[in-house]
Write an enzyme that holds these catalytic residues in place. Structure first.
Site, PDB file in Angstrom:
ATOM      1  N   HIS A  82       0.843  -1.198   0.000  1.00  0.00           N
ATOM      2  CA  HIS A  82       0.000   0.000   0.000  1.00  0.00           C
ATOM      3  C   HIS A  82       0.874   1.242   0.000  1.00  0.00           C
ATOM      4  O   HIS A  82       1.898   1.292   0.670  1.00  0.00           O
ATOM      5  CB  HIS A  82      -0.910   0.009   1.240  1.00  0.00           C
ATOM      6  CG  HIS A  82      -1.846   1.178   1.248  1.00  0.00           C
ATOM      7  ND1 HIS A  82      -3.001   1.210   0.493  1.00  0.00           N
ATOM      8  CD2 HIS A  82      -1.776   2.370   1.880  1.00  0.00           C
ATOM      9  CE1 HIS A  82      -3.604   2.365   0.678  1.00  0.00           C
ATOM     10  NE2 HIS A  82      -2.891   3.090   1.505  1.00  0.00           N
ATOM     11  N   ASP A 161     -15.028   2.755   7.579  1.00  0.00           N
ATOM     12  CA  ASP A 161     -13.985   3.654   7.088  1.00  0.00           C
ATOM     13  C   ASP A 161     -14.531   4.585   6.004  1.00  0.00           C
ATOM     14  O   ASP A 161     -14.187   5.760   5.953  1.00  0.00           O
ATOM     15  CB  ASP A 161     -12.791   2.859   6.546  1.00  0.00           C
ATOM     16  CG  ASP A 161     -11.708   3.805   6.083  1.00  0.00           C
ATOM     17  OD1 ASP A 161     -11.123   4.478   6.948  1.00  0.00           O
ATOM     18  OD2 ASP A 161     -11.502   3.939   4.870  1.00  0.00           O
ATOM     19  N   ARG A 168     -14.415  13.067   7.343  1.00  0.00           N
ATOM     20  CA  ARG A 168     -13.120  13.727   7.573  1.00  0.00           C
ATOM     21  C   ARG A 168     -12.772  14.663   6.424  1.00  0.00           C
ATOM     22  O   ARG A 168     -12.224  15.746   6.618  1.00  0.00           O
ATOM     23  CB  ARG A 168     -12.015  12.667   7.737  1.00  0.00           C
ATOM     24  CG  ARG A 168     -12.095  11.955   9.075  1.00  0.00           C
ATOM     25  CD  ARG A 168     -11.196  10.744   9.084  1.00  0.00           C
ATOM     26  NE  ARG A 168      -9.816  11.086   8.840  1.00  0.00           N
ATOM     27  CZ  ARG A 168      -8.938  10.280   8.223  1.00  0.00           C
ATOM     28  NH1 ARG A 168      -9.309   9.080   7.806  1.00  0.00           N
ATOM     29  NH2 ARG A 168      -7.702  10.658   8.039  1.00  0.00           N
ATOM     30  N   SER A 183      -7.375   4.240   9.352  1.00  0.00           N
ATOM     31  CA  SER A 183      -8.137   4.165   8.107  1.00  0.00           C
ATOM     32  C   SER A 183      -7.449   3.214   7.121  1.00  0.00           C
ATOM     33  O   SER A 183      -8.063   2.277   6.594  1.00  0.00           O
ATOM     34  CB  SER A 183      -8.237   5.575   7.512  1.00  0.00           C
ATOM     35  OG  SER A 183      -8.665   5.536   6.184  1.00  0.00           O
ATOM     36  N   LYS A 187      -8.439  -1.192   6.225  1.00  0.00           N
ATOM     37  CA  LYS A 187      -8.704  -1.759   4.889  1.00  0.00           C
ATOM     38  C   LYS A 187      -7.686  -2.849   4.566  1.00  0.00           C
ATOM     39  O   LYS A 187      -8.014  -3.890   4.016  1.00  0.00           O
ATOM     40  CB  LYS A 187      -8.677  -0.639   3.846  1.00  0.00           C
ATOM     41  CG  LYS A 187      -9.907   0.278   3.989  1.00  0.00           C
ATOM     42  CD  LYS A 187      -9.877   1.453   3.049  1.00  0.00           C
ATOM     43  CE  LYS A 187      -8.946   2.530   3.533  1.00  0.00           C
ATOM     44  NZ  LYS A 187      -9.147   3.849   2.979  1.00  0.00           N
TER      45      LYS A 187
END
Ligand code: URA
Length: 433
Positions: A82, A161, A168, A183, A187
């Site tokens: 990621h 999320d 947000r 967050s 995931k």
């Protein structure tokens, strides 16, 4: 306890209990905690922070708000990757097939572009026919056959999320280490990988503008992953200027093909190879040097490119683009932004280049905007290079003339010319294991 008291406790800098955090996440998602109270608590977290324990509970509650992908019937270590997001960040599209060609199983769920950063899904969809919306059984079948598969995050994963992120976004509460870490990691934990490599971006074009912030985010995410039983490590990389030489969608696919043919920009190729070697190590190769050799071989033999070809084919895309990138969508018009004076190219502000590409149509300003897959920007001069007045620095590629003026203004502002040769910092700043 009324929920207002939970908000007050965080406002006063106290640690919340697991039950209070659970109540917050469940209530924000099912509407029993109204958005104004959710927003107030989010702002209190931005200002007061969270302990590691609270951040872990927050992540865990978000994971449990939805389902988890079960990849346990696939053999071997499944290594996810990621990036916290940047401009020209097309790493996953070359990295996933390259690591898979070294025998690593790489399940990848990616996102779409928003604001100045691009999204892996939009880039892949510039390949005619490519499908990112596979259901989990097909995702697993491709993973088993090809070694990697890149799809969009299903709506069943961490639904809390989605709700919290949307709030947000409109309440100035994105910039917070615990909120970003929870967050992203909620995931990633729901995706079913057994190990994870994180690319935490740092600099002008990233969430984290300085090394201290990037280090705090990276360490928090690594700790959350390891506590959840997922071997997690992070690499902090510079994001002041765009990565590679292409920003957009089809232009970034073409650049990934060049990387896998051994002809890509050096910064992008080096980062892809560094991350691939870490993934090989996490998949079980104990010796780092042997992992690096395996990656180099997979690149030089063309095995990485063949894996990408098979992934494109299995996901419905026109794999002829691998040999002929003129089959990718192209923009009808091109114009250049040139150096206004001679000197050295100091920076090419990544945020402004990203915004210019989005203004040309390559990205979206609102979630439901359409993307022009052929639009984008090519970087012709790299930071640290000497330029003469009139040299081309950026090429703007576009289809819609009405979009040009704003994009050109942003692109011009991104170019900073300095009088002395600037020091160029290394791309990889540090690793956190
Ligand atoms: N990406 C995410 O998924 N969440 C954040 O909070 C920031 C970036």
């Amino acid at each position: 306890m009324p929920f207002v008291d939970v908000i007050a406790r965080k406002r006063d800098g106290q640690e919340l209990s697991r039950d209070e955090i659970e109540r917050f996440v469940v209530g924000a998602t099912d509407g029993t905690v109204p958005d104004y109270q959710t927003s107030a608590l989010l702002m209190a977290v931005v200002l007061r922070g969270m302990t590691d324990q609270e951040t872990t509970w927050l992540t865990d509650a978000r994971v449990r708000s939805g389902s988890r992908v079960d990849l346990s019937d696939l053999p071997g270590v499944k290594v996810g990757k990621h990036s916290t997001g940047g401009v020209g960040d097309k790493v996953s599209i070359a990295l996933a097939p390259l690591a898979a060609a070294c025998g690593v199983l790489v399940p990848k769920m990616s996102g779409r572009g928003l604001g100045h950063t691009g999204g892996t899904l939009d880039k892949l969809e510039s390949i005619p026919g490519f499908r990112v919306g596979l259901e989990i059984p097909e995702f697993k079948a491709v993973l088993r056959e090809v070694g990697t598969c890149i799809i969009g995050q299903t709506t069943a994963l961490a639904p809390a999320d989605r709700k919290l992120y949307a709030l947000r976004d409109v309440t100035a509460t994105v910039e917070s280490v615990p909120l970003i870490a929870a967050s992203i990691m909620s995931k990633k934990l729901a995706e079913g990988s057994s190990a994870l490599v994180l690319d935490v971006k740092c600099g002008r074009g990233a969430f984290m503008k300085d090394a201290a912030g990037a280090r705090a985010l990276a360490s928090t995410m690594v700790a959350i992953g390891n506590r959840a039983g997922i071997a997690t490590e992070a690499v902090i990389t510079r994001m002041d200027s765009p990565l590679g030489a292409a920003v957009g969608n089809s232009v970034e696919i073409a650049e990934c093909l060049r990387v896998l043919k051994g002809d890509g920009p050096s910064d992008l190729t080096a980062l892809v190879m560094t991350l691939a070697a870490r993934m090989v190590v996490l998949a079980g190769e104990p010796q780092e040097a042997r992992a690096a050799v395996a990656v180099r071989r997979a690149l030089e033999s063309g095995a990485g490119l063949e894996t990408l070809r098979r992934m494109i084919e299995r996901q419905g895309g026109d794999a002829r683009v691998v040999d002929d990138s003129s089959r990718l969508p192209a923009a009808r018009h091109r114009t250049s932004v040139c150096a206004e004076r001679g000197g050295w190219l100091g920076t090419l502000d990544a945020t402004l280049v990203g915004r210019a590409a989005a203004a040309l149509g390559a990205g979206r300003e609102r979630v439901d905007d359409a993307v022009d897959h052929g639009a984008g920007i090519l970087v012709r001069a790299r930071p640290g290079e000497q330029v003469r007045q009139g040299d081309e620095v950026l090429d703007l590629l576009y289809n819609d003339e009405r979009r040009l003026e704003r994009a050109r203004t942003l692109a011009r502002r991104s170019v900073q010319i300095v009088e002395e040769e600037p020091a160029v910092a290394p791309l990889v700043l540090e690793s956190i294991r």
